[in-house]
Design a protein around this motif. Structure first.
Motif, short mmCIF file in Angstrom:
data_model
loop_
_atom_site.label_atom_id
_atom_site.label_comp_id
_atom_site.label_asym_id
_atom_site.label_seq_id
_atom_site.Cartn_x
_atom_site.Cartn_y
_atom_site.Cartn_z
N GLU A 248 0.86 -1.17 0.00
CA GLU A 248 0.00 0.00 0.00
C GLU A 248 0.90 1.23 0.00
O GLU A 248 1.85 1.31 0.78
N VAL A 249 0.62 2.18 -0.86
CA VAL A 249 1.40 3.42 -0.93
C VAL A 249 0.49 4.58 -0.53
O VAL A 249 -0.59 4.74 -1.09
N VAL A 250 0.95 5.35 0.44
CA VAL A 250 0.14 6.46 0.96
C VAL A 250 0.93 7.75 0.81
O VAL A 250 2.09 7.84 1.22
N LEU A 251 0.29 8.77 0.23
CA LEU A 251 0.90 10.09 0.07
C LEU A 251 0.23 11.03 1.07
O LEU A 251 -1.00 11.16 1.10
N HIS A 252 1.05 11.67 1.91
CA HIS A 252 0.54 12.52 2.98
C HIS A 252 0.87 13.99 2.73
O HIS A 252 1.91 14.32 2.12
N ASP A 253 0.04 14.86 3.27
CA ASP A 253 0.32 16.29 3.36
C ASP A 253 0.77 16.54 4.79
O ASP A 253 -0.05 16.54 5.71
#
Length: 200
Positions: free
Chosen positions: A24-29
């Protein structure tokens, strides 16, 4: 769409595709502490959810801006190996979570096949000199390294063990021993004569 998703999305999608379906790849701010996008989601998070990243200023990533790999656990008990990349800090943070479950199951399955469930029936192998040759040479290889690197001392030690086990009482044993030791039959006979001469 957030421009960071457009900028980093192809890299995130590529990692997810390469390790699919287990990553799973998660992009965060990090500024808003919110999830921007998720590829191959299995942790239950979605865009807009809180990131809960904590204080990034307290982290010490490597020179390449990468943290980990480090372990994590999901609520359902699955274990993960995760890695976090700071992308032009503090512009965005990419996290990759690898589900270790399938690999642990595969390792357990292979381990079950690799380890005999019961001791082998020795009477069945009592007269199996071929098995004895392979067992002695194989054990020596594990202790001394590849047979190609052996010197005379190593070959004499193995021949001594085989001779004590009565292998050479079998007429066809010498060619098989020569094959296992990767030498000629004449070499086996010469070493055996030397060995027996030393014992007498």
């Amino acid at each position: 769409m957030d421009e960071r998703v457009e900028r980093y999305g192809p890299a995130c999608a590529a990692v997810a595709a390469l390790l699919s379906p287990h990553a799973e790849v998660v992009l965060h701010d990090p500024a808003e502490d919110v999830v921007l996008a998720v590829w191959n989601p299995f942790s239950g998070r979605a865009a807009g959810d809180p990131s809960l990243l904590g204080e990034l200023d307290e982290l010490e990533p490597g020179a390449d801006g990468v943290l980990g790999p480090y372990p994590k656990v999901l609520a359902d008990g699955r274990t993960l190996t995760s890695v976090t990349a700071l992308l032009r800090e503090p512009d965005a943070v990419m996290c990759v979570n690898l589900d270790r479950g399938p690999f642990e199951q595969a390792a357990a399955l292979l381990s079950a096949f690799a380890a005999p469930a019961r001791p082998r029936p020795e009477p069945l192998f009592e007269h199996d000199w071929f098995d004895r040759v392979n067992g002695v040479v194989g054990s020596a290889v594990r202790q001394r390294g590849p047979v190609q690197r052996w010197g005379k001392a190593e070959r004499l030690a193995v021949l001594s063990e085989l001779d004590s086990a009565g292998v050479f009482a079998v007429r066809r044993a010498a060619p098989e021993v020569a094959r296992a030791l990767q030498v000629s039959r004449s070499t086996v006979y010469a070493l055996l004569a030397e060995l027996r001469g030393e014992k007498s």
